[in-house]
Structure formats: C-alpha cells, structure tokens
Motif scaffolding. Sequence first.
Motif, PDB file in Angstrom:
ATOM      1  N   LEU A  47       0.827  -1.210   0.000  1.00  0.00           N
ATOM      2  CA  LEU A  47       0.000   0.000   0.000  1.00  0.00           C
ATOM      3  C   LEU A  47       0.862   1.261   0.000  1.00  0.00           C
ATOM      4  N   ILE A  48       1.954   1.256   0.744  1.00  0.00           N
ATOM      5  CA  ILE A  48       2.860   2.412   0.751  1.00  0.00           C
ATOM      6  C   ILE A  48       3.485   2.592  -0.627  1.00  0.00           C
ATOM      7  N   ASN A  49       3.897   1.499  -1.260  1.00  0.00           N
ATOM      8  CA  ASN A  49       4.478   1.583  -2.607  1.00  0.00           C
ATOM      9  C   ASN A  49       3.482   2.160  -3.604  1.00  0.00           C
ATOM     10  N   ILE A  50       2.232   1.723  -3.526  1.00  0.00           N
ATOM     11  CA  ILE A  50       1.188   2.240  -4.414  1.00  0.00           C
ATOM     12  C   ILE A  50       0.987   3.733  -4.166  1.00  0.00           C
ATOM     13  N   TYR A  51       0.918   4.122  -2.907  1.00  0.00           N
ATOM     14  CA  TYR A  51       0.747   5.534  -2.552  1.00  0.00           C
ATOM     15  C   TYR A  51       1.896   6.373  -3.097  1.00  0.00           C
ATOM     16  N   GLU A  52       3.122   5.909  -2.889  1.00  0.00           N
ATOM     17  CA  GLU A  52       4.283   6.656  -3.363  1.00  0.00           C
ATOM     18  C   GLU A  52       4.315   6.738  -4.885  1.00  0.00           C
ATOM     19  N   ALA A  53       3.950   5.659  -5.575  1.00  0.00           N
ATOM     20  CA  ALA A  53       3.936   5.661  -7.037  1.00  0.00           C
ATOM     21  C   ALA A  53       2.890   6.645  -7.563  1.00  0.00           C
ATOM     22  N   GLU A  54       1.721   6.671  -6.943  1.00  0.00           N
ATOM     23  CA  GLU A  54       0.681   7.605  -7.367  1.00  0.00           C
ATOM     24  C   GLU A  54       1.092   9.042  -7.090  1.00  0.00           C
ATOM     25  N   GLU A  55       1.724   9.263  -5.952  1.00  0.00           N
ATOM     26  CA  GLU A  55       2.179  10.604  -5.609  1.00  0.00           C
ATOM     27  C   GLU A  55       3.236  11.079  -6.608  1.00  0.00           C
ATOM     28  N   LEU A  56       4.164  10.203  -6.959  1.00  0.00           N
ATOM     29  CA  LEU A  56       5.205  10.536  -7.918  1.00  0.00           C
ATOM     30  C   LEU A  56       4.597  10.813  -9.299  1.00  0.00           C
ATOM     31  N   THR A  57       3.617  10.010  -9.695  1.00  0.00           N
ATOM     32  CA  THR A  57       2.951  10.203 -10.984  1.00  0.00           C
ATOM     33  C   THR A  57       2.223  11.549 -11.014  1.00  0.00           C
ATOM     34  N   LEU A  58       1.514  11.866  -9.944  1.00  0.00           N
ATOM     35  CA  LEU A  58       0.804  13.148  -9.892  1.00  0.00           C
ATOM     36  C   LEU A  58       1.774  14.313  -9.890  1.00  0.00           C
TER      37      LEU A  58
END
Length: 65
Positions: A47-58
């Motif tokens: 879940l942290i990896n998904i959150y960080e990936a989405e944050e980086l994408t945004l």
Amino acid sequence: MRFDRAFKLPDGVAPGMPQVHLDDETVARLDALRQEDEDYDEIVNELINIYEAEELTLFHSGDEV
C-alpha cells in the motif's frame, strides 16, 4: 466504545520496536485486501508503494507540456 488492536510482532523482533495500533474497521479492511498467506507487513508495504507511485505520478504529470 472503540478498541484498538496492535499488530502482533513477529518472533525475534525486539520489544522496543514501534507498534501500530488499528481499530477493528481498519483491520477488517486490511484483511479484505490480503491474499492467501500475505502478512500485514507485506500488505502495508504494498500500500505504501502504491501511494508513493501515485504521488510521484501526480507530481510529474504537470512537468510535460
């Protein structure tokens, strides 16, 4: 009344390690996301990896014009 539940520390983890306390609803949501023998550490890391990936994408989505 709300009761918090702590993650059970794996064998060999020092008692001074930080503990995370979650309410029953949060634990139920985590349980619904878990797959087969996946432990809480694995699902939280995912879940942290998904959150960080989405944050980086945004963050980078506005860079390209």
